[in-house]
Design an enzyme around this catalytic site. Structure first.
Site, short mmCIF file in Angstrom:
data_model
loop_
_atom_site.label_atom_id
_atom_site.label_comp_id
_atom_site.label_asym_id
_atom_site.label_seq_id
_atom_site.Cartn_x
_atom_site.Cartn_y
_atom_site.Cartn_z
CB SER A 258 -0.91 0.00 1.24
OG SER A 258 -0.11 0.33 2.36
CE LYS A 259 -2.20 6.26 -2.84
NZ LYS A 259 -3.54 6.73 -2.70
#
Ligand code: GLU
Length: 485
Positions: A258-259
């Site tokens: 994820s980010k």
């Protein structure tokens, strides 16, 4: 060479609800490479049935990013083959309606008028009984078909629900092996919502069937959807494609990427001037291995050898350090004139334009071993060849502190003051080195490090004979005078 099979049709089916994700780019790349390797067709299909979240600009941006990566489709909204078009799900509404009707006619699906409240009730009941949410509404019962049809004919809105067969399904996945979905794993599910919009699992099967997709290579996160899709293939009397669910990308903490783990959209890498070929190389390695165990390659080198037999079943760790290394390797691998062209396209490289082609080429060449990213090259060139000032680092202070170094500074200061040309030659530099060695009796490290420090203000870097003849004499003079003070 991978066995040729022009009948192979694969697809990448992004939802245009955001930028192209690196996981999506990897899926696209695998499909593209497989089509190239077997001489098949790579289709781009836009899955935009989520009207609220899908945006035309995201579709355009994703296509642009695929192009930047060099992943080219043979068919898609912009390259339609009339036999399979249209390629946007939002334009295929009639097709989905037609097949939904057929399923209803065969009693493999049914109209469902349950309200949201009724569905909520059912969900609660299933939960209380300890099972997964399950539809047990009255419309499941064929006895109500006639009533349902009447209400639809009168214009009433309702969902269309697929009658999930009560049996186990087995998938022979190219990556995961044999996957068994036990009987009763999923209950009847909606294929067309009451607002008329069809759902992903349904559209995907109708499209893959009609577009004659032979292999579905996609992320493991779709493995759970596959059982519903197998049911629909069966109901449509269609042969399912060969599935290959590639492993998930995970971060260093083994959680789904994820980010938090760094940039996850391709456009961010593009903005940071990563080489698209390096990103493709790295993405290929996340879940696939080269038969010769090589780590660095261009995708064209895989066109003969890519095979779905070499996918790994293990999750692949996304590691920015490795990507950085791969990017550096691709910089080294690029022909210097090509690299120079890329460097000159970078912002703030005006200073390079003033130099001769030969100078620029030599300067870029000298930077290759020292950088990982394109935008480090102009900085390196500026620091190495053009910047008059330098930083008084501890390493530099140490060299200047040796008793031999001031003698070198004095000597070179005297020599360089006499130079009237724009550059000194390698021969002149060698002459100075010889003098220091023979006349000043300074050898080895004190000689090389002392001369380097005097002329560059740095304690390390490319070979002096490569860089000094490219450094303007006025820059050298400034640096030496600075040390002479
Ligand atoms: N639109 C789906 C996605 O973006 C495609 C899934 C599939 O390849 O079947 O995840």
């Amino acid at each position: 060479m991978t066995t040729q099979n022009p009948a192979v049709r694969v697809r990448f089916a992004p939802s245009p609800t955001g930028y192209l994700h690196i996981g999506g780019a990897r899926t696209a790349l695998y499909n593209y490479l497989y089509a190239k390797a077997v001489g098949g067709t790579f289709v781009l299909r836009i899955e935009d049935t989520d009207l609220e979240r899908s945006k035309a600009e995201y579709e355009a941006l994703q296509i642009e990013d695929l192009k930047w990566l060099g992943i080219h489709h043979n068919e898609g909204p912009d390259k339609p083959n009339p036999k399979y078009a249209p390629y946007r799900q939002s334009e295929r509404g009639e097709i989905y309606t037609k097949y939904a009707q057929q399923l209803i006619e065969k009693n493999l699906a049914y109209y469902d008028f349950c309200t949201d409240e009724e569905l909520e009730e059912m969900k609660k009941r299933s939960e209380l009984e300890g099972g997964d949410p399950r539809y047990d509404g009255k419309w499941k019962n064929p006895e109500f078909n006639a009533e349902a049809k009447k209400r639809v004919a009168a214009g009433e809105k309702c969902a269309i629900r697929f009658r999930a067969p009560d049996k186990a399904y087995t998938l022979n996945d190219k990556v995961k092996g044999e996957v068994t979905y036990p009987e009763g794993m999923v209950g009847d599910f909606v294929i067309v919502r009451s607002n008329g919009l069809p759902v992903y699992n349904y559209c995907c099967v109708v499209d893959d069937m009609l577009m004659e997709i032979t292999h579905v290579i996609r992320g493991e996160d779709h493995l759970n959807n596959t059982v519903r899709q197998l049911m629909i293939y069966e109901a449509l009397s269609a042969k399912p494609p060969q599935f290959a669910h590639v492993s998930l990308l995970i971060g260093h903490d083994r959680q789904k990427l994820s980010k938090r783990h760094g940039a996850t959209s391709v456009n961010l890498y593009k903005n940071e001037h990563y080489l698209p070929e390096a990103l493709c190389n790295y993405l290929t390695l996340l879940g696939w291995s080269h038969p010769k165990e090589t780590d660095i390659f261009d995708k064209e080198e895989l066109f003969d050898i890519f095979d779905i037999e070499r996918f790994s079943a293990h999750s692949a760790m996304y590691d920015l350090e490795k990507l950085k290394w791969v990017n550096g390797q691709h910089i080294k691998k690029l022909a210097t004139p090509d690299l120079l062209k890329l460097v000159e396209e970078l912002p703030e490289t005006e200073f390079l334009k003033k130099q001769t082609p030969a100078w620029k080429t030599a300067a870029v060449e000298s930077a290759k071993p020292y950088v990982h990213f394109l935008n480090e090259i102009p900085v390196f060139i500026n620091n190495t060849f053009l910047k008059e000032s330098f930083e008084m680092t501890d390493a530099l202070k140490e060299i200047l502190g040796w008793e031999t170094t001031p003698k070198i500074v004095d000597y070179i200061h005297g020599e360089i003051s006499k130079v009237t040309t724009e550059y000194i030659t390698e021969v002149e530099l060698n002459g100075w080195m010889d003098h220091v060695k023979k006349e000043l009796a300074i050898k080895g490290k004190p000689l090389f490090q002392g001369v380097r420090a005097t002329l560059t203000g740095q304690d390390h870097g490319p070979e002096l004979k490569l860089i000094i003849p490219l450094t303007p004499v006025n820059v050298l003079k400034k640096r030496v005078s600075e040390l002479k003070k």
